[in-house]
Design a protein around this motif. Structure first.
Motif, PDB file in Angstrom:
ATOM      1  N   ARG A  71       0.797  -1.227   0.000  1.00  0.00           N
ATOM      2  CA  ARG A  71       0.000   0.000   0.000  1.00  0.00           C
ATOM      3  C   ARG A  71       0.831   1.280   0.000  1.00  0.00           C
ATOM      4  NH1 ARG A  71      -5.615  -1.638   2.285  1.00  0.00           N
ATOM      5  NH2 ARG A  71      -5.401  -3.837   1.886  1.00  0.00           N
ATOM      6  N   LEU A  72       2.140   1.137  -0.125  1.00  0.00           N
ATOM      7  CA  LEU A  72       2.997   2.321  -0.163  1.00  0.00           C
ATOM      8  C   LEU A  72       3.113   2.915  -1.563  1.00  0.00           C
ATOM      9  CD1 LEU A  72       5.951   1.303   2.184  1.00  0.00           C
ATOM     10  CD2 LEU A  72       4.037   2.830   2.692  1.00  0.00           C
ATOM     11  N   GLY A  73       2.663   2.181  -2.554  1.00  0.00           N
ATOM     12  CA  GLY A  73       2.746   2.674  -3.926  1.00  0.00           C
ATOM     13  C   GLY A  73       4.182   2.833  -4.376  1.00  0.00           C
ATOM     14  N   GLN A  74       4.491   3.987  -4.993  1.00  0.00           N
ATOM     15  CA  GLN A  74       5.826   4.225  -5.536  1.00  0.00           C
ATOM     16  C   GLN A  74       6.889   4.378  -4.463  1.00  0.00           C
ATOM     17  OE1 GLN A  74       5.441   7.592  -8.115  1.00  0.00           O
ATOM     18  NE2 GLN A  74       4.607   6.371  -9.795  1.00  0.00           N
ATOM     19  N   VAL A  75       6.468   4.597  -3.223  1.00  0.00           N
ATOM     20  CA  VAL A  75       7.425   4.734  -2.118  1.00  0.00           C
ATOM     21  C   VAL A  75       8.076   3.388  -1.786  1.00  0.00           C
ATOM     22  CG1 VAL A  75       7.603   5.307   0.342  1.00  0.00           C
ATOM     23  CG2 VAL A  75       6.231   6.735  -1.168  1.00  0.00           C
ATOM     24  N   SER A  76       7.354   2.299  -2.043  1.00  0.00           N
ATOM     25  CA  SER A  76       7.872   0.967  -1.737  1.00  0.00           C
ATOM     26  C   SER A  76       9.171   0.716  -2.497  1.00  0.00           C
ATOM     27  CB  SER A  76       6.846  -0.096  -2.109  1.00  0.00           C
ATOM     28  OG  SER A  76       7.311  -1.377  -1.737  1.00  0.00           O
ATOM     29  N   GLY A  77      10.166   0.203  -1.780  1.00  0.00           N
ATOM     30  CA  GLY A  77      11.455  -0.099  -2.387  1.00  0.00           C
ATOM     31  C   GLY A  77      12.426   1.068  -2.374  1.00  0.00           C
ATOM     32  N   SER A  78      12.130   2.072  -1.547  1.00  0.00           N
ATOM     33  CA  SER A  78      13.003   3.249  -1.494  1.00  0.00           C
ATOM     34  C   SER A  78      13.575   3.439  -0.095  1.00  0.00           C
ATOM     35  CB  SER A  78      12.234   4.506  -1.912  1.00  0.00           C
ATOM     36  OG  SER A  78      11.180   4.768  -1.009  1.00  0.00           O
ATOM     37  N   ALA A  79      14.659   4.202  -0.032  1.00  0.00           N
ATOM     38  CA  ALA A  79      15.297   4.521   1.246  1.00  0.00           C
ATOM     39  C   ALA A  79      14.589   5.723   1.859  1.00  0.00           C
ATOM     40  CB  ALA A  79      16.775   4.835   1.033  1.00  0.00           C
ATOM     41  N   ARG A  80      14.438   5.708   3.201  1.00  0.00           N
ATOM     42  CA  ARG A  80      13.733   6.783   3.899  1.00  0.00           C
ATOM     43  C   ARG A  80      14.475   7.161   5.171  1.00  0.00           C
ATOM     44  NH1 ARG A  80      10.399   9.272   0.452  1.00  0.00           N
ATOM     45  NH2 ARG A  80      10.261   7.725  -1.193  1.00  0.00           N
ATOM     46  N   THR A  81      14.372   8.433   5.552  1.00  0.00           N
ATOM     47  CA  THR A  81      14.947   8.916   6.808  1.00  0.00           C
ATOM     48  C   THR A  81      14.022   8.532   7.953  1.00  0.00           C
ATOM     49  OG1 THR A  81      13.809  11.027   6.707  1.00  0.00           O
ATOM     50  CG2 THR A  81      15.990  10.904   5.633  1.00  0.00           C
ATOM     51  N   LEU A  82      14.484   8.722   9.193  1.00  0.00           N
ATOM     52  CA  LEU A  82      13.644   8.413  10.352  1.00  0.00           C
ATOM     53  C   LEU A  82      12.393   9.277  10.378  1.00  0.00           C
ATOM     54  CD1 LEU A  82      16.261   7.853  13.201  1.00  0.00           C
ATOM     55  CD2 LEU A  82      14.972   6.137  11.923  1.00  0.00           C
ATOM     56  N   ASP A  83      12.511  10.548  10.022  1.00  0.00           N
ATOM     57  CA  ASP A  83      11.336  11.428   9.974  1.00  0.00           C
ATOM     58  C   ASP A  83      10.323  10.929   8.946  1.00  0.00           C
ATOM     59  OD1 ASP A  83      12.303  13.091  11.949  1.00  0.00           O
ATOM     60  OD2 ASP A  83      13.133  14.561  10.541  1.00  0.00           O
ATOM     61  N   GLU A  84      10.815  10.504   7.806  1.00  0.00           N
ATOM     62  CA  GLU A  84       9.914   9.984   6.772  1.00  0.00           C
ATOM     63  C   GLU A  84       9.253   8.690   7.224  1.00  0.00           C
ATOM     64  OE1 GLU A  84      11.911  11.578   2.652  1.00  0.00           O
ATOM     65  OE2 GLU A  84      12.969   9.996   3.749  1.00  0.00           O
ATOM     66  N   LEU A  85       9.995   7.840   7.930  1.00  0.00           N
ATOM     67  CA  LEU A  85       9.414   6.599   8.461  1.00  0.00           C
ATOM     68  C   LEU A  85       8.265   6.919   9.410  1.00  0.00           C
ATOM     69  CD1 LEU A  85      12.524   4.366   9.240  1.00  0.00           C
ATOM     70  CD2 LEU A  85      10.905   4.125   7.359  1.00  0.00           C
ATOM     71  N   GLU A  86       8.465   7.909  10.245  1.00  0.00           N
ATOM     72  CA  GLU A  86       7.424   8.317  11.200  1.00  0.00           C
ATOM     73  C   GLU A  86       6.164   8.771  10.466  1.00  0.00           C
ATOM     74  OE1 GLU A  86       5.689   8.905  14.877  1.00  0.00           O
ATOM     75  OE2 GLU A  86       7.623   7.980  14.456  1.00  0.00           O
ATOM     76  N   ARG A  87       6.335   9.587   9.444  1.00  0.00           N
ATOM     77  CA  ARG A  87       5.171  10.061   8.670  1.00  0.00           C
ATOM     78  C   ARG A  87       4.472   8.909   7.953  1.00  0.00           C
ATOM     79  NH1 ARG A  87       8.665  14.466   7.765  1.00  0.00           N
ATOM     80  NH2 ARG A  87       9.262  13.716   5.703  1.00  0.00           N
ATOM     81  N   LEU A  88       5.246   7.992   7.401  1.00  0.00           N
ATOM     82  CA  LEU A  88       4.656   6.839   6.728  1.00  0.00           C
ATOM     83  C   LEU A  88       3.891   5.951   7.711  1.00  0.00           C
ATOM     84  CD1 LEU A  88       7.565   5.809   4.329  1.00  0.00           C
ATOM     85  CD2 LEU A  88       5.342   6.743   3.659  1.00  0.00           C
TER      86      LEU A  88
END
Length: 134
Positions: A71-88
């Motif tokens: 359900r992450l769409g295009q975000v799936s398979g990408s690197a993320r920061t801790l802040d981005e992880l929190e928002r996701l």
């Protein structure tokens, strides 16, 4: 940070790989093989670790968090920061995070741990059945 669930720690596998390298059973080219995309992710999305590279011992490792989920769409398979992880985690149902350690000097990389973040989906079949008299 939201609660991490289903945590899998790969420390024993890491120890085994490093023992194989130091024992000569595995070549450096087999474990120091981070590609350009992973190296860039370590530079721009990685966070510094307190652990020095176990192979070259020249610099602290970077920790990179990769996200995967239907359900992450295009975000799936990408690197993320801790802040981005929190928002996701607030905005999406469950998804998996793979945390990889990377040395930008010798290209060592290893999966450190994986875990699940995100909203817990409602269980299926929670609707109540109507009784025969209703």
């Amino acid at each position: 940070m939201h609660t991490q669930r289903q945590v899998v720690d790969y420390a024993l596998r890491r120890r085994s790989v490093l023992a194989a390298v130091s024992g000569g059973r595995t070549g450096l080219d087999e474990v120091c093989d981070a590609g350009p995309y992973l190296l860039r992710a370590a530079q721009f999305h990685g966070r510094p670790s307190d652990v020095v590279c176990p192979v070259c011992r020249k610099e602290p490792l970077a920790l990179v968090s990769w996200v995967f989920g239907e359900r992450l769409g295009q975000v799936s398979g990408s690197a993320r920061t801790l802040d981005e992880l929190e928002r996701l985690a607030v905005a999406h149902d469950e998804f998996t995070v793979h945390e990889v350690e990377v040395c930008r000097t010798c290209r060592w990389n290893h999966l450190v741990r994986s875990y699940v973040l995100g909203r817990v989906p409602e269980p299926r079949g929670t609707r109540r059945r109507r009784s025969a008299g209703s």
